[in-house]
Scaffold this active site. Structure first.
Site, mmCIF file in Angstrom:
data_model
loop_
_atom_site.group_PDB
_atom_site.id
_atom_site.type_symbol
_atom_site.label_atom_id
_atom_site.label_comp_id
_atom_site.label_asym_id
_atom_site.label_seq_id
_atom_site.Cartn_x
_atom_site.Cartn_y
_atom_site.Cartn_z
ATOM 1 N N GLY A 246 21.312 5.986 14.419
ATOM 2 C CA GLY A 246 22.212 5.845 13.272
ATOM 3 C C GLY A 246 22.470 7.188 12.627
ATOM 4 N N SER A 247 22.821 7.146 11.369
ATOM 5 C CA SER A 247 23.189 8.372 10.658
ATOM 6 C C SER A 247 21.966 9.259 10.408
ATOM 7 C CB SER A 247 23.826 7.996 9.325
ATOM 8 O OG SER A 247 22.901 7.218 8.585
ATOM 9 N N GLY A 251 18.071 8.455 9.481
ATOM 10 C CA GLY A 251 17.001 9.017 10.304
ATOM 11 C C GLY A 251 15.973 9.783 9.476
ATOM 12 N N GLU A 268 17.783 9.081 17.121
ATOM 13 C CA GLU A 268 19.077 9.394 17.762
ATOM 14 C C GLU A 268 20.121 9.355 16.657
ATOM 15 O OE1 GLU A 268 19.651 10.248 20.768
ATOM 16 O OE2 GLU A 268 17.930 9.570 21.913
ATOM 17 N N CYS A 302 28.835 8.828 18.586
ATOM 18 C CA CYS A 302 27.980 9.922 18.129
ATOM 19 C C CYS A 302 28.390 11.205 18.842
ATOM 20 C CB CYS A 302 26.521 9.599 18.373
ATOM 21 S SG CYS A 302 26.212 9.039 20.049
HETATM 22 P P1 NAD Z 1 23.597 3.719 9.772
HETATM 23 O O1 NAD Z 1 22.671 4.866 9.613
HETATM 24 O O2 NAD Z 1 24.385 3.277 8.617
HETATM 25 O O3 NAD Z 1 22.784 2.430 10.286
HETATM 26 C C1 NAD Z 1 22.090 2.415 11.511
HETATM 27 C C2 NAD Z 1 20.984 1.369 11.473
HETATM 28 O O4 NAD Z 1 19.957 1.804 10.573
HETATM 29 C C3 NAD Z 1 21.437 0.001 10.955
HETATM 30 O O5 NAD Z 1 20.806 -0.997 11.729
HETATM 31 C C4 NAD Z 1 20.934 -0.016 9.519
HETATM 32 O O6 NAD Z 1 20.688 -1.297 9.009
HETATM 33 C C5 NAD Z 1 19.642 0.770 9.644
HETATM 34 N N1 NAD Z 1 19.175 1.440 8.423
HETATM 35 C C6 NAD Z 1 19.922 2.052 7.471
HETATM 36 N N2 NAD Z 1 19.121 2.604 6.527
HETATM 37 C C7 NAD Z 1 17.847 2.348 6.900
HETATM 38 C C8 NAD Z 1 16.570 2.662 6.324
HETATM 39 N N3 NAD Z 1 16.460 3.330 5.205
HETATM 40 N N4 NAD Z 1 15.463 2.243 6.985
HETATM 41 C C9 NAD Z 1 15.557 1.562 8.156
HETATM 42 N N5 NAD Z 1 16.741 1.216 8.726
HETATM 43 C C10 NAD Z 1 17.870 1.617 8.106
HETATM 44 O O7 NAD Z 1 24.556 4.098 10.999
HETATM 45 P P2 NAD Z 1 25.858 3.354 11.534
HETATM 46 O O8 NAD Z 1 26.969 3.549 10.566
HETATM 47 O O9 NAD Z 1 25.533 1.971 11.994
HETATM 48 O O10 NAD Z 1 26.167 4.179 12.873
HETATM 49 C C11 NAD Z 1 26.846 5.404 12.919
HETATM 50 C C12 NAD Z 1 25.889 6.577 13.006
HETATM 51 O O11 NAD Z 1 25.034 6.435 14.127
HETATM 52 C C13 NAD Z 1 26.600 7.891 13.232
HETATM 53 O O12 NAD Z 1 25.995 8.875 12.437
HETATM 54 C C14 NAD Z 1 26.376 8.182 14.707
HETATM 55 O O13 NAD Z 1 26.483 9.543 15.052
HETATM 56 C C15 NAD Z 1 25.005 7.646 14.882
HETATM 57 N N6 NAD Z 1 24.722 7.350 16.275
HETATM 58 C C16 NAD Z 1 23.924 8.219 16.962
HETATM 59 C C17 NAD Z 1 23.663 8.002 18.298
HETATM 60 C C18 NAD Z 1 22.808 8.950 19.085
HETATM 61 O O14 NAD Z 1 22.395 8.574 20.162
HETATM 62 N N7 NAD Z 1 22.527 10.146 18.615
HETATM 63 C C19 NAD Z 1 24.220 6.887 18.953
HETATM 64 C C20 NAD Z 1 25.022 6.023 18.218
HETATM 65 C C21 NAD Z 1 25.264 6.273 16.876
#
Ligand code: NAD
Length: 515
Positions: A246-247, A251, A268, A302
């Protein structure tokens, strides 16, 4: 446009999805829908696809306990036998490729072709994991002591928590799970709250295979909900490994929580990926690579291309060709093969895109392909936006930030050293590419003094990785590696064993301890 013509209803029914679905499962057991309801709205047409109940904290407890119990027996199943179960999952995914690909496209908004591609990635990682199940090798070393043997072996870790992002709603889970399962771990998956139906559909597919193979309840668990369920996982000492995609903002929180309890995390996170277009580039290849990288998945990968670093001698030509290509893009329903660009995931994402465009202007950027939100027939969801190109520089704060939308920044360079410095001059380190036919430039880009990213490509864009390589990035991308190569090692614990088969007990380093 009526989405029934694309077979959405049939796909949902084939995948066993109902109007309201429990979001909590330990396998064949789906726990009662007690938690808040997540409504899954399609960004394609704005309509409700289905509902999924969130997992309550009490249900989470039940899930973790069942998973812990399952681990006790799953870890003793020989790895190749676990691989055989994963092989059958691959076969089942082949059968469900079309409906699942359609659901991915409809719930997330990527093109149907990309939805199918995502399921193909799941099938590929199954095949990879099957082979891996016979190759979980450790090394053998020579002991310094006589009549001693020393070697290392890998054992499973236990419960693996997987928190995933909306943009790859099924593939990222499979990259983690298929490897973790052959390694002997059990998994608890929390999909993105924006794509919960994909999670339920995958669990349904797995359940069939697990039932046929008598796999214990708890090896494949599903929980649903927002960040709070994610926090339960990252704070839980019973979960030795948390893989979070995720973001970077997310992370940093997950990494801190898991680190505070000395657990392992595999992060990631966001990218800010650039392509260098050299004076020696094959421009046809370069333009195609840049175009797909920047507008594919509506800029929501990503690995999407966010910056183009162009040699000054080619700058005007690239700008003109790219602007011409942007004019031909068809924006619309991603299930319709004639369209190139689908919607953003939701209206929050649209607002972030609009805010980023304001910041580009405020910070001195020059927008050369204008953006905007599309309205009218076919655009009722309010999530369709125009891809943008802006002349900008790394110094602008907005360029340093990953905006998850189709906004491409272009900039000039004169020397290859300068281009590499620009490429590396951001906080993130996921994917990078150079378009060149010049051997020296290519090697410099790939050298230790070149790209600082986890992925560095030549004459390929920044997105579209294969499962065989380790996938992930450096710096604020989090440092994790998933998928191919030796990424499996993160799902296991390493044990060094020394065996004395002699009649004496010599100590290491020649230490004497005689009575
Ligand atoms: P996001 O960070 O909003 O959410 C991702 C996941 O994390 C969701 O399931 C969410 O519920 C959970 N989450 C959020 N805050 C949390 C916390 N404090 N504790 C535990 N879990 C939490 O991301 P998104 O909008 O779903 O996805 C887009 C982002 O993901 C972009 O930044 C993209 O670059 C990244 N991404 C990275 C990769 C990689 O492999 N590097 C792959 C896909 C997406």
């Amino acid at each position: 446009m009526n989405n029934d013509q694309f077979g959405i209803k049939e796909a949902l029914s084939e995948l066993g999805l109902k109007e309201t679905n429990s979001g909590t499962s330990t396998g064949s057991n789906w726990l009662d829908s007690k938690g808040d309801i997540l409504e899954s709205l399609s960004p394609v047409d704005g309509n409700l696809i289905g509902k999924v109940s969130s997992t309550t904290p009490e249900q989470y407890e039940e899930v973790v306990k069942t998973a812990q119990e399952a681990f006790k027996s799953w870890r003793t199943v020989p790895a190749p036998k676990r691989g055989e179960v994963v092989r059958q999952i691959g076969e089942e995914l082949r059968k469900y490729k079309e409906p699942l690909g359609k659901l991915v496209s409809f719930e997330m908004g990527k093109s149907y072709q990309e939805g199918l591609g995502e399921v193909q990635e799941m099938i590929d990682i199954c095949d990879f994991a099957v082979g891996l199940s016979r190759q979980l090798h450790g090394l053998t070393m020579h002991s310094e002591r006589p009549n001693h043997r020393m070697y290392e072996q890998y054992h499973p870790l236990g419960v693996v928590g997987i928190i995933s992002a909306f943009n790859f709603p099924v593939a990222v889970w499979s990259w983690n799970t298929m490897l973790a399962w052959v390694c002997g771990d059990v998994c608890i998956w929390k999909p993105s709250e924006k794509t919960p139906l994909c999670g339920v559909a995958c669990q349904n597919i797995i359940n069939k295979v697990f039932a046929e193979n008598d796999v214990p309840e708890g090896v494949s668990c599903l929980v649903n909900g927002d960040y709070q369920i994610g926090e339960l996982i990252s704070n839980d000492t019973r979960v030795p490994l948390v893989s979070a995609t995720g973001s970077t903002r997310m992370g940093k929180k997950v990494g801190a929580a898991v680190g505070a309890r000395l657990g392992k995390s595999l992060l990631e996170l966001g990218g800010n990926n650039a392509i260098i277009i050299s004076k020696d580039a094959d421009l046809d290849v370069a333009i195609t690579g840049a175009l797909f990288g920047a507008v594919g998945t509506c800029g929501q990968r990503c690995t999407s291309t966010r910056r183009l670093i162009i040699h000054s001698s080619k700058y005007d030509e690239v700008k003109e060709k790219l602007t011409g290509a942007y004019k031909q893009l068809k924006i619309g329903n991603p299930l319709d093969v004639n369209n190139h660009v689908g919607p953003l995931i939701d209206k929050d994402a649209v607002n972030m895109y609009l805010s980023a465009l304001d910041q580009v202007k405020e910070q001195g950027g020059n927008i050369i392909v204008e953006g905007g939100v599309l309205e009218g027939e076919g655009y009722e969801s309010g999530c369709y936006v125009k891809p943008v190109i802006a002349e900008a520089s790394n110094e602008m704060q907005i360029v340093q930030h990953e905006t998850f939308a189709p906004i491409l920044y272009i900039m000039k360079y004169d020397t290859i050293d300068e281009a590499i410095e620009l490429q590396n001059g951001v906080a993130q380190g996921l994917s990078s590419a150079i378009m060149t036919t010049h051997m020296r430039e290519m090697e410099q880009f790939l050298s230790q003094a070149g790209s600082d990213c986890g992925i560095a490509n030549v004459n390929i864009g920044t997105s579209g990785a294969e499962i065989g390589g380790a996938f992930g990035g450096e710096k604020e991308t989090g440092g994790g590696r998933e998928s191919g190569s030796d990424a499996w090692k993160v799902y296991m614990r390493r044990q060094t064993n020394t065996i004395n088969y002699g009649t004496e007990l010599p100590l290491a380093q020649g230490i004497k301890f005689d009575l």
